[in-house]
Motif scaffolding. Sequence first.
Motif, PDB file in Angstrom:
ATOM      1  N   SER A 109       0.359   3.430  11.842  1.00 54.43           N
ATOM      2  CA  SER A 109      -0.129   2.757  13.324  1.00 54.43           C
ATOM      3  C   SER A 109      -0.794   1.575  13.273  1.00 54.43           C
ATOM      4  O   SER A 109      -1.164   1.046  14.176  1.00 54.43           O
ATOM      5  CB  SER A 109      -0.646   3.833  14.261  1.00 54.43           C
ATOM      6  N   ALA A 110      -1.442   1.389  12.200  1.00 58.64           N
ATOM      7  CA  ALA A 110      -2.642   0.238  12.252  1.00 58.64           C
ATOM      8  C   ALA A 110      -2.326  -0.362  10.748  1.00 58.64           C
ATOM      9  O   ALA A 110      -2.182   0.097   9.833  1.00 58.64           O
ATOM     10  CB  ALA A 110      -4.158   0.846  12.290  1.00 58.64           C
ATOM     11  N   TRP A 111      -2.412  -1.579  10.940  1.00 63.30           N
ATOM     12  CA  TRP A 111      -2.280  -2.610   9.766  1.00 63.30           C
ATOM     13  C   TRP A 111      -3.394  -3.693   9.422  1.00 63.30           C
ATOM     14  O   TRP A 111      -3.705  -4.176  10.552  1.00 63.30           O
ATOM     15  CB  TRP A 111      -0.676  -3.061   9.933  1.00 63.30           C
ATOM     16  N   GLY A 112      -3.416  -3.957   8.310  1.00 61.15           N
ATOM     17  CA  GLY A 112      -4.299  -5.215   7.885  1.00 61.15           C
ATOM     18  C   GLY A 112      -3.565  -6.355   7.928  1.00 61.15           C
ATOM     19  O   GLY A 112      -2.350  -6.184   8.320  1.00 61.15           O
ATOM     20  N   GLN A 113      -4.400  -7.609   7.740  1.00 53.21           N
ATOM     21  CA  GLN A 113      -3.633  -8.819   7.873  1.00 53.21           C
ATOM     22  C   GLN A 113      -2.991  -9.333   6.519  1.00 53.21           C
ATOM     23  O   GLN A 113      -2.228 -10.037   6.477  1.00 53.21           O
ATOM     24  CB  GLN A 113      -4.589  -9.694   8.172  1.00 53.21           C
ATOM     25  N   GLY A 114      -3.302  -8.451   5.167  1.00 59.09           N
ATOM     26  CA  GLY A 114      -2.800  -8.700   4.051  1.00 59.09           C
ATOM     27  C   GLY A 114      -3.570  -9.747   3.158  1.00 59.09           C
ATOM     28  O   GLY A 114      -4.387 -10.306   3.566  1.00 59.09           O
ATOM     29  N   THR A 115      -3.412  -9.510   1.833  1.00 65.15           N
ATOM     30  CA  THR A 115      -4.025 -10.195   0.931  1.00 65.15           C
ATOM     31  C   THR A 115      -3.038 -10.481  -0.206  1.00 65.15           C
ATOM     32  O   THR A 115      -2.182  -9.765  -0.368  1.00 65.15           O
ATOM     33  CB  THR A 115      -5.148  -9.496   0.322  1.00 65.15           C
ATOM     34  N   GLN A 116      -3.128 -11.793  -0.625  1.00 60.65           N
ATOM     35  CA  GLN A 116      -2.081 -12.423  -1.671  1.00 60.65           C
ATOM     36  C   GLN A 116      -2.462 -11.788  -2.851  1.00 60.65           C
ATOM     37  O   GLN A 116      -3.539 -12.288  -3.366  1.00 60.65           O
ATOM     38  CB  GLN A 116      -2.098 -13.926  -1.543  1.00 60.65           C
ATOM     39  N   VAL A 117      -1.407 -11.654  -3.577  1.00 59.77           N
ATOM     40  CA  VAL A 117      -1.460 -11.244  -5.146  1.00 59.77           C
ATOM     41  C   VAL A 117      -0.441 -12.208  -5.575  1.00 59.77           C
ATOM     42  O   VAL A 117       0.921 -12.002  -5.488  1.00 59.77           O
ATOM     43  CB  VAL A 117      -1.269  -9.936  -5.374  1.00 59.77           C
ATOM     44  N   THR A 118      -0.830 -13.027  -6.565  1.00 62.30           N
ATOM     45  CA  THR A 118      -0.068 -13.910  -7.392  1.00 62.30           C
ATOM     46  C   THR A 118      -0.226 -13.531  -9.036  1.00 62.30           C
ATOM     47  O   THR A 118      -1.201 -13.481  -9.429  1.00 62.30           O
ATOM     48  CB  THR A 118      -0.037 -15.324  -7.083  1.00 62.30           C
ATOM     49  N   VAL A 119       0.690 -13.155  -9.523  1.00 64.19           N
ATOM     50  CA  VAL A 119       1.032 -13.110 -10.744  1.00 64.19           C
ATOM     51  C   VAL A 119       1.767 -13.746 -11.656  1.00 64.19           C
ATOM     52  O   VAL A 119       2.883 -14.225 -11.578  1.00 64.19           O
ATOM     53  CB  VAL A 119       1.588 -11.359 -11.145  1.00 64.19           C
ATOM     54  N   SER A 120       0.882 -14.751 -12.445  1.00 66.07           N
ATOM     55  CA  SER A 120       1.794 -15.707 -13.293  1.00 66.07           C
ATOM     56  C   SER A 120       2.236 -15.296 -14.623  1.00 66.07           C
ATOM     57  O   SER A 120       1.701 -14.483 -15.274  1.00 66.07           O
ATOM     58  CB  SER A 120       1.019 -16.846 -13.578  1.00 66.07           C
ATOM     59  N   SER A 121       3.473 -15.983 -15.096  1.00 61.80           N
ATOM     60  CA  SER A 121       3.996 -15.400 -16.301  1.00 61.80           C
ATOM     61  C   SER A 121       3.237 -16.223 -17.355  1.00 61.80           C
ATOM     62  O   SER A 121       2.798 -17.032 -17.240  1.00 61.80           O
ATOM     63  CB  SER A 121       5.421 -15.510 -16.125  1.00 61.80           C
TER      64      SER A 121
END
Length: 121
Positions: A109-121
């Motif tokens: 019922s409740a959500w955060g705004q999100g956080t970006q995770v980027t994994v480089s090869s």
Amino acid sequence: QVQLVESGGGLVQAGGSLRLSCAASGRTLSMFAMGWFRQAPGKEREFVSAITWDEVAYYTDSVKGRFTISRDNAKNTVYLQMNSLKPEDTAVYYCASGLRATMTMAGYSAWGQGTQVTVSS
């Protein structure tokens, strides 16, 4: 009403680690299930992990053995420790709270705004 704020995302090389945090305010989380979802560009948001109020953990198959969910009720915070990261883990990661630790978004019922995770090869 609970507010959830994620942090800890960033850019990391494949094989690296990150720990995401989800801090709650406005309501204690101790009696709620918490979930982590992620959404990659052009894809639907998907379930990653969840933890019950009594710390039973669930994971999607692709992260089993690499990710660990935990909670610190005293700090009203939930964590997602991510090890052995892969480029396919790249996404925006969202935390959510709900009554049950389900794999469906509708269960929260409740959500955060999100956080970006980027994994480089």
